[in-house]
Design a protein around this motif. Structure first.
Motif, PDB file in Angstrom:
ATOM      1  N   ASN A 119      -5.723   3.485  -3.410  1.00 41.55           N
ATOM      2  CA  ASN A 119      -6.591   2.462  -2.807  1.00 41.55           C
ATOM      3  C   ASN A 119      -5.886   1.934  -1.557  1.00 41.55           C
ATOM      4  N   ALA A 120      -6.482   0.964  -0.904  1.00 48.04           N
ATOM      5  CA  ALA A 120      -5.855   0.386   0.294  1.00 48.04           C
ATOM      6  C   ALA A 120      -4.545  -0.303  -0.075  1.00 48.04           C
ATOM      7  N   THR A 121      -4.541  -0.958  -1.224  1.00 45.21           N
ATOM      8  CA  THR A 121      -3.348  -1.678  -1.674  1.00 45.21           C
ATOM      9  C   THR A 121      -2.148  -0.735  -1.749  1.00 45.21           C
ATOM     10  N   HIS A 149      -6.016 -10.024   3.732  1.00 50.30           N
ATOM     11  CA  HIS A 149      -6.175  -9.827   2.290  1.00 50.30           C
ATOM     12  C   HIS A 149      -4.764  -9.774   1.684  1.00 50.30           C
ATOM     13  N   ALA A 151      -3.468  -7.714  -0.068  1.00 48.30           N
ATOM     14  CA  ALA A 151      -2.916  -6.351   0.001  1.00 48.30           C
ATOM     15  C   ALA A 151      -2.047  -6.150   1.237  1.00 48.30           C
ATOM     16  N   THR A 197      -5.768  -7.094   9.972  1.00 39.95           N
ATOM     17  CA  THR A 197      -7.024  -6.524   9.500  1.00 39.95           C
ATOM     18  C   THR A 197      -7.975  -6.253  10.655  1.00 39.95           C
ATOM     19  N   GLY A 199     -11.249  -6.092   9.870  1.00 39.90           N
ATOM     20  CA  GLY A 199     -12.407  -6.897   9.491  1.00 39.90           C
ATOM     21  C   GLY A 199     -12.034  -7.807   8.330  1.00 39.90           C
ATOM     22  N   ASN A 201     -12.462  -9.788   5.010  1.00 36.13           N
ATOM     23  CA  ASN A 201     -13.345  -9.670   3.846  1.00 36.13           C
ATOM     24  C   ASN A 201     -13.944 -11.013   3.437  1.00 36.13           C
ATOM     25  N   ASP A 226      -5.701  -2.743   8.768  1.00 34.26           N
ATOM     26  CA  ASP A 226      -6.440  -2.707   7.509  1.00 34.26           C
ATOM     27  C   ASP A 226      -7.918  -2.514   7.823  1.00 34.26           C
ATOM     28  N   SER A 228     -10.291  -1.675   5.673  1.00 36.32           N
ATOM     29  CA  SER A 228     -11.124  -1.688   4.462  1.00 36.32           C
ATOM     30  C   SER A 228     -12.526  -2.241   4.703  1.00 36.32           C
ATOM     31  N   GLN A 229     -12.629  -3.252   5.576  1.00 39.31           N
ATOM     32  CA  GLN A 229     -13.948  -3.848   5.849  1.00 39.31           C
ATOM     33  C   GLN A 229     -14.491  -3.390   7.201  1.00 39.31           C
ATOM     34  N   THR A 249     -10.150   1.913   1.842  1.00 38.26           N
ATOM     35  CA  THR A 249     -10.270   2.152   0.412  1.00 38.26           C
ATOM     36  C   THR A 249     -11.626   2.796   0.122  1.00 38.26           C
ATOM     37  N   HIS A 251     -13.758   2.946  -2.500  1.00 39.02           N
ATOM     38  CA  HIS A 251     -14.878   2.382  -3.275  1.00 39.02           C
ATOM     39  C   HIS A 251     -15.734   1.404  -2.484  1.00 39.02           C
ATOM     40  N   LYS A 252     -15.239   0.946  -1.325  1.00 39.97           N
ATOM     41  CA  LYS A 252     -16.074   0.070  -0.486  1.00 39.97           C
ATOM     42  C   LYS A 252     -16.921   0.878   0.491  1.00 39.97           C
TER      43      LYS A 252
HETATM   44  C1  LIG Z   1     -10.777  -4.802  -0.670  1.00 42.76           C
HETATM   45  C2  LIG Z   1      -9.811  -4.982   0.424  1.00 42.76           C
HETATM   46  C3  LIG Z   1      -8.497  -4.529   0.305  1.00 42.76           C
HETATM   47  C4  LIG Z   1      -7.951  -3.898  -0.944  1.00 42.76           C
HETATM   48  O1  LIG Z   1      -8.683  -2.824  -1.400  1.00 42.76           O
HETATM   49  P1  LIG Z   1      -8.240  -2.174  -2.813  1.00 42.76           P
HETATM   50  O2  LIG Z   1      -9.260  -1.141  -3.058  1.00 42.76           O
HETATM   51  O3  LIG Z   1      -8.293  -3.300  -3.809  1.00 42.76           O
HETATM   52  O4  LIG Z   1      -6.870  -1.671  -2.640  1.00 42.76           O
HETATM   53  C5  LIG Z   1      -7.651  -4.713   1.374  1.00 42.76           C
HETATM   54  N1  LIG Z   1      -8.075  -5.291   2.501  1.00 42.76           N
HETATM   55  C6  LIG Z   1      -9.331  -5.740   2.660  1.00 42.76           C
HETATM   56  C7  LIG Z   1      -9.741  -6.359   3.944  1.00 42.76           C
HETATM   57  C8  LIG Z   1     -10.236  -5.597   1.616  1.00 42.76           C
HETATM   58  O5  LIG Z   1     -11.482  -6.046   1.772  1.00 42.76           O
END
Ligand SMILES: *Cc1c(COP(=O)(O)O)cnc(C)c1O
Length: 432
Positions: A119-121, A149, A151, A197, A199, A201, A226, A228-229, A249, A251-252
């Motif tokens: 995952n991103a973490t 985040h 992470a 980041t 974006g 979250n 980051d 992820s968003q 990550t 799953h998003k």
């Molecule tokens: C969800 C999220 C993460 C972590 O994603 P994981 O799948 O829990 O590792 C990190 N950064 C941002 C901005 C997120 O929205």
């Protein structure tokens, strides 16, 4: 508790003047089996249609992803990278093809720059413990932002406890926009890394990462982003950005849990020691010493998330077919519509109003606890997230214990934005 009308049965809300849908939203919703289910069903009571507005926590999966993973397990499954037999080669080819898809999605220069994580973490932990442990020491500084985040905070703190460097933080203004002047003032000869980041979250802020990277590179400082968003809402080009590390990550992005991506610039990856040891990451092993493979495999110890990788590949194909620019346009319409309607409700305060933000709306209602809002909205079928959203320093910046967050995905509709507004009105009525 007043009932909200079924958003799918109500007459069309007044959305004159809204842009035409960039894709057939009803057909797209059909692609996601879960969206047609009801929630809160019990004997003698029909449930509520699901209004899923928790996409920033995790997105639902299209049939294409579910089917690709099922097909893999049914017909094309084996371990990868070490088998000479037919199935192992087939699975290896399918899994490695996903690396190419990720490379194209973010326009990396080479497939060897794409590392699969869980995952991103884990991607942050990998860079912090490999690159960070080797590079950082007393007197050094790294720069994060207040939007991060957990992470992108805690992995650095774990290494900080060992290595004794300092963490500096870029502040933001009341709209949630990063203060680039403060950032420029933080950059200096002690700075060894900037990690921010793309974006938020919580607020939806899209940060000017191109400018952030340009300023850091002027000081010879590498930058980790980051995404992820960001990858979920827009097209990303790591070469155009000139990013050194880029993380997201699966799953998003409408893919499965259990898989994430770390992009790293080839030259930097080549100089990084392994993160975890085990099978698949070695060139040769003996009790007198072990040699490691080149990136990306050096950083992928053990059996990888094979089925999840196949699912991520299908998710990338799916969003590319719709087009990230179309998804972005669709979500922008939802964001603008819902923001205007919510802001017009007395007592509602939107947290995070940066221009050009992603379709994430954090809000509070005067005198009503966010958890009460979330629980009552849920009774109406509206899935919101409430709490601190894994970003406690940011909540502290805004002086808030918690917020409610509605986050839109590619399949949400104007009728669902209306259902959110109706839910907020009903919550207010309940507490009157
Ligand atoms: C969800 C999220 C993460 C972590 O994603 P994981 O799948 O829990 O590792 C990190 N950064 C941002 C901005 C997120 O929205």
């Amino acid at each position: 508790m007043p009932d909200t009308p079924d958003p799918r049965c109500r007459p069309q809300p007044p959305h004159k003047g809204l842009p035409a849908e960039p894709y057939d939203i009803e057909a797209v919703r059909e692609d996601f089996p879960i969206l047609s289910r009801l929630v809160h069903e019990r004997p003698g009571r029909l449930g509520k249609p699901l209004v899923y507005l928790d996409n920033a926590a995790s997105a639902q999966k299209p049939r294409a992803v579910i089917d690709a993973m099922t097909r893999c397990m049914k017909l094309e499954y084996s371990n990868v990278h070490r088998g000479v037999h037919y199935l192992s080669q087939q699975t290896t080819d399918a899994y490695e093809a996903v690396r190419d898809k990720v490379q194209k999605l973010i326009n990396a220069a080479s497939r060897e720059e794409i590392i699969f994580t869980h995952n991103a973490t884990e991607a942050f932990n990998l860079v912090a413990s490999s690159w960070g442990r080797k590079t950082l020491g007393p007197g050094d500084e790294i720069i994060l932002s207040v939007l991060e985040h957990h992470a992108n905070i805690v992995p650095w703190q774990l290494i900080q406890a060992e290595k004794g460097f300092a963490i500096k933080v870029i502040p933001c203004d009341d709209r949630g926009i990063l203060d680039l002047d403060a950032y420029a003032a933080l950059l200096g000869p002690r700075t060894k890394l900037v990690s921010v980041t793309h974006g938020s979250n919580v607020l939806g802020t899209i940060t000017p990462v191109g400018e952030i990277i340009r300023l850091a590179h002027a000081h010879g400082v590498p930058v980790m982003i980051d995404g992820s968003q960001a990858v979920t809402h827009m097209a990303v080009d790591v070469q155009a950005l000139d990013a050194d590390f880029y993380v997201f990550t699966g799953h998003k992005l409408y893919g499965p849990t259990g898989i994430g991506v770390l992009y790293g610039r080839k030259k930097i990856l080549a100089a990084m020691p392994p993160y975890q040891g085990g099978g698949d990451m070695i060139a040769s092993v003996s009790f007198n010493g072990t040699t490691f493979r080149e990136p990306p495999y050096r950083f992928e110890a053990g059996t990888p998330p094979i089925i999840e990788g196949i699912g991520l590949g299908a998710a990338i194909d799916y969003v590319k077919t719709l087009g990230l620019a179309n998804i972005c346009a669709h979500e922008r319409t939802l964001l603008e519509y819902a923001s205007v309607r919510l802001a017009a409700i007395e007592g509602v305060r939107l947290i995070g109003t940066a221009p050009g933000k992603a379709a994430i709306i954090s809000f509070v209602i005067e005198g009503i606890h966010p958890h009460d809002i979330g629980m009552l909205a849920d009774q109406m079928g509206v899935a919101l997230r409430v709490g601190r959203h894994c970003a406690e320093p940011l909540m502290e910046r805004f002086g808030l214990e918690a917020t409610c967050r509605a986050s839109f995905g590619l399949y949400n509709t104007i009728a669902e934005a209306e259902a959110l507004v109706d839910a907020v009105l009903a919550v207010k009525e309940f507490f009157r």
